[in-house]
Scaffold this active site. Sequence first.
Site, mmCIF file in Angstrom:
data_model
loop_
_atom_site.group_PDB
_atom_site.id
_atom_site.type_symbol
_atom_site.label_atom_id
_atom_site.label_comp_id
_atom_site.label_asym_id
_atom_site.label_seq_id
_atom_site.Cartn_x
_atom_site.Cartn_y
_atom_site.Cartn_z
ATOM 1 N N CYS A 346 66.430 20.810 11.544
ATOM 2 C CA CYS A 346 67.309 19.803 10.694
ATOM 3 C C CYS A 346 67.567 20.777 9.182
ATOM 4 O O CYS A 346 68.519 20.880 8.633
ATOM 5 C CB CYS A 346 66.770 18.694 10.405
ATOM 6 S SG CYS A 346 65.916 17.979 11.723
ATOM 7 N N ARG A 375 55.575 22.879 18.072
ATOM 8 C CA ARG A 375 54.872 21.683 17.585
ATOM 9 C C ARG A 375 53.318 21.703 17.905
ATOM 10 O O ARG A 375 53.025 22.013 19.110
ATOM 11 C CB ARG A 375 55.692 20.480 17.704
ATOM 12 C CG ARG A 375 56.936 20.391 17.064
ATOM 13 C CD ARG A 375 57.362 18.955 17.345
ATOM 14 N NE ARG A 375 58.821 19.017 16.793
ATOM 15 C CZ ARG A 375 59.785 18.153 17.139
ATOM 16 N NH1 ARG A 375 59.454 16.988 17.607
ATOM 17 N NH2 ARG A 375 61.025 18.116 16.545
ATOM 18 N N GLN A 393 65.235 22.762 21.758
ATOM 19 C CA GLN A 393 66.118 21.373 21.680
ATOM 20 C C GLN A 393 67.580 21.853 21.882
ATOM 21 O O GLN A 393 68.020 22.809 21.367
ATOM 22 C CB GLN A 393 65.909 20.890 20.202
ATOM 23 C CG GLN A 393 64.653 20.153 19.951
ATOM 24 C CD GLN A 393 64.373 19.681 18.770
ATOM 25 O OE1 GLN A 393 64.864 20.243 17.592
ATOM 26 N NE2 GLN A 393 63.790 18.430 18.290
ATOM 27 N N ASP A 395 70.027 20.482 19.965
ATOM 28 C CA ASP A 395 70.153 19.982 18.871
ATOM 29 C C ASP A 395 71.440 20.264 18.300
ATOM 30 O O ASP A 395 72.193 21.285 18.446
ATOM 31 C CB ASP A 395 68.962 20.676 17.899
ATOM 32 C CG ASP A 395 68.475 19.514 16.848
ATOM 33 O OD1 ASP A 395 68.778 18.442 16.957
ATOM 34 O OD2 ASP A 395 67.614 19.929 16.262
ATOM 35 N N HIS A 397 73.380 18.461 14.373
ATOM 36 C CA HIS A 397 73.305 17.678 13.096
ATOM 37 C C HIS A 397 74.871 17.527 12.713
ATOM 38 O O HIS A 397 75.688 18.497 12.516
ATOM 39 C CB HIS A 397 72.584 18.470 12.234
ATOM 40 C CG HIS A 397 71.051 18.190 12.487
ATOM 41 N ND1 HIS A 397 70.625 19.442 13.108
ATOM 42 C CD2 HIS A 397 70.143 17.251 12.675
ATOM 43 C CE1 HIS A 397 69.163 19.366 13.123
ATOM 44 N NE2 HIS A 397 68.987 17.977 13.092
ATOM 45 N N LYS A 481 68.426 4.517 14.891
ATOM 46 C CA LYS A 481 68.519 5.419 15.936
ATOM 47 C C LYS A 481 68.913 4.520 17.157
ATOM 48 O O LYS A 481 68.659 3.410 17.328
ATOM 49 C CB LYS A 481 67.507 5.936 15.906
ATOM 50 C CG LYS A 481 66.066 5.635 16.642
ATOM 51 C CD LYS A 481 65.091 6.740 16.822
ATOM 52 C CE LYS A 481 63.770 5.984 17.210
ATOM 53 N NZ LYS A 481 62.856 6.749 17.634
ATOM 54 N N HIS A 527 71.322 13.175 13.518
ATOM 55 C CA HIS A 527 70.756 13.964 14.732
ATOM 56 C C HIS A 527 70.872 13.501 15.884
ATOM 57 O O HIS A 527 70.916 12.458 16.027
ATOM 58 C CB HIS A 527 68.919 13.977 14.301
ATOM 59 C CG HIS A 527 68.488 14.150 12.913
ATOM 60 N ND1 HIS A 527 67.900 15.025 12.440
ATOM 61 C CD2 HIS A 527 68.616 13.135 12.021
ATOM 62 C CE1 HIS A 527 67.452 14.930 11.010
ATOM 63 N NE2 HIS A 527 67.821 13.775 10.845
HETATM 64 ZN ZN LIG Z 1 67.224 16.859 13.202
#
Ligand SMILES: [Zn+2]
Length: 657
Positions: A346, A375, A393, A395, A397, A481, A527
Site C-alpha cells: 500500500c 512478514r 498478494q 493486491d 488499491h 471492511k 485495499h
Molecule cells: Zn493495502
Amino acid sequence: MYLCTNFFRMIKISFPDGQVREYEKGISPMDIALSISEGLARNVLSAKVNDVVVDASSKINEDAKIQLLTWNDEDGKKTYWHSSAHLMAEAIESLYPGTKFGIGPAIENGFYYDIDLGGKEFGSDQFKEIEEKMIELAKAKNEFIRSDVSKNDAIAYFKEKGDEYKLELLEGLEDGSITFYQQGNFTDLCKGPHIPQTGLIKAVKLLSVAGAYWRGDETRKQMTRIYAITFPKAKELEEYLFLLEEAKKRDHRKLGKELELFAFSEKVGMGLPLWLPKGTLLRERLENFLRRAQIRAGYSPVVTPHIASKELYVTSGHYAKYGKDAFQPIRTPEEGEEFFLKPMNCPHHCEIYKTKPRSYKDLPLRLAEFGTVYRYEQHGELHGLTRVRGFTQDDAHIFCRPDQVEGEFMKVIDLVLYVFKALGFTEYSAQVSLRDKENREKYIGSDEDWDKAEASIIRSAQEKGLPTVVEYGEAAFYGPKLDFMVKDALGRKWQLGTIQVDYQLPQRFELEYTGSDNLKHRPVMIHRAPFGSLERFVAILIENTGGNFPLWLSPDQLAVLPISEKYEDYANELFLRLQEQDLRGYVDHRDEKIGRKIRDAEVHKVPFMIIVGEKEQAEGLVSIRKKGHGDLGSMTLEAFMALAQEEIHQLTFNSQQ
Ligand SMILES: [Zn+2]
Ligand SMILES: [Zn+2]
C-alpha cells in the site's frame, strides 16, 4: 380486575421470522419450544434471548427477542460441545480421582479440556475407557443444574477439592457473578450456558492429546489437553471421522510434495516456499487469469520493489506499529541508509498516486500488483503454504472519491465472485466489520464518510446476494471492511479475500485530487485481494480439490500412454498435435505395462489419459480415459481436442471428483 393483573403478567416474545407471541412472565425458552411442538423441544440445546445465549431453562421476565438453538445453529453446537467438555471431565474424575481441571471450552470442531493428572501417565490408549464412561454417564440423562454461589462458598468448595486452577480462575471473578453447573457427580465453575441434560450426547470420540501451558504461559505448569468431539447421532460421528480421513489425504503439504508443486528447504529458511516448475506454472495461470479479469475491470498494473526505505514506513505509520516485530532493517554501506523488506504494497502505491496531480475525473485509479511481501511469523506459527514468511498478494488499491465507494465495492464483489465460480467455490459468505456504535471517537475519518461507507458495504453485499454477517466493533480504526469466507468440499471454512476501506493512508501520505469545485479533496483508498495471497489460495485450492484441479489449471492436462514401444511414433505424433492446441502433458515412454502407466497417471491426478495401441493406430483413433469417469471410448483426436477445449472454457468443475 383479574384480566388486568393477567395482562401485566404477560410478555411479548418475538421470533426470528417476525412472529410475536404472548407468554406468561417467567417462561423459559424450553417451555416456549414445548408450546410450539414436542419435536422442537427435544432438539433445543440452548437459546438466544436478546442476542445472549442462555440455558433453555432460564427465565424470561420481559419482552424479548428469542431464537431457539438446536444442533443446526453454530451457537447451539457450541453449547453442546462445551457441555460435552463437562461430561468428559466427569468421566475423567470418576476414572482418575484427584484430577485437577483448568478450562474446557468448545472449539470450531468439538472441544478440549486442560487437565492436571498429577504426574500420572496419559496417552491415547486410555481414550477408549473415557469414551465408554462418557456414554455410560450420558445414558443417565443427568440434568445440567445451574446455581448461584457466593465467592466465599466457591473458594471453600475448590479448596476442599484441592483444585488450584479453579481457585486461580475464581480470583478474577466478582462476588455475585459466580455460578456453578452440576451434572451427576460433577460440579464445575462455569458461567454456562449448558444443554438441558447429558442424554443428548449420543456419540463420543477422543481425538488427540497434547501439552498446553496453564493460561498459555510457558513459565507455568504444562497441563494435558484432551481434544474430543461429540454428536447427537452415531452416524454424524462416522461422517465426521470420514471427513477427517479425507482431510488428511487432501493436506496441501502432502499433495504439494506428491504433485511436485512446491517445496521447503531449511537452508533457504523456514516459511519461505520454493515453487517447483509445475507449481510455478500453476501459479502463473492463476495470475494470468486474474490479470485478464482485472484489465477488463479497469485496473492498471504496477510493479514496485521488494524493499523500501524506513521513511516510507514512518510516513505510513507501519514502522511505529510493527517496526520492532517486523524483520530487522537492512543497512547499506552508505551511512544512515535503512531499508526494510516490504510487508505490504500500500505505501508504495500511495507514492505512485502522488507521481502526478489527480483530478476528480481521473478517479477511480485502480493500481494492481502481484506484490511479494515478507512478514515475520514465529516458527511455531508457520504452516505449509497457509502461514509463511514470504508470499505474493494479488493486491490492488483503488483510490476513489467518497461518492464512488459503493460502486467500487460492487465491482470488487463481482470480481471476487467470478474468481470463486471459476475455481469451484460454490459456497461462500461474507463478514462485514463495522465500527463499535458506542465508541465512535476511536476511529479516524469523518462520521459522515463512515456512515456512508458502512451503508454502502452492506448495500453492495445485499445487492450481490452475498450471505452476510455484520459484526459491530470489528472494523480497523482506519476503515470498515468485508471479508470473504468459502466452504470447501469437506465443509471446512476458509477465510479468503478482503475488501478494506481506508481513510488513514490518504491522510498520512497527504493524497489529494482537484474536485469539480476546483478545491483540493482527499481520496478514499480501498485495499482488496480476492485470493488473499497466491500461496494461501493454492493451499486452499489443493485442499478443496484434493489435487484434482479444473482442467484449465491442471499442471498436466493429459498423458499419452502407448501400450508398447511399437506405438511410440504414433504417440509422439499425437502429442505434437495436442501441444499445437496448447494442451499440456507428457508421453509415458517407460517400458512399463499399460496398467502401471494408467495407475501412475491417476496418482499424479492427470485428468485425461490417451491410450494408443494397435487398434487405435490402425483406425487413426485414440482411446480416452478420464479421471473420476473411467473409459470414454475411442474417438478421433479432433473430437478429443474439442471436448478438452470445451471443458477448459467452461471454467467450472466438480470438486467432488
Ligand atoms: Zn493495502
Ligand atoms: Zn460450562
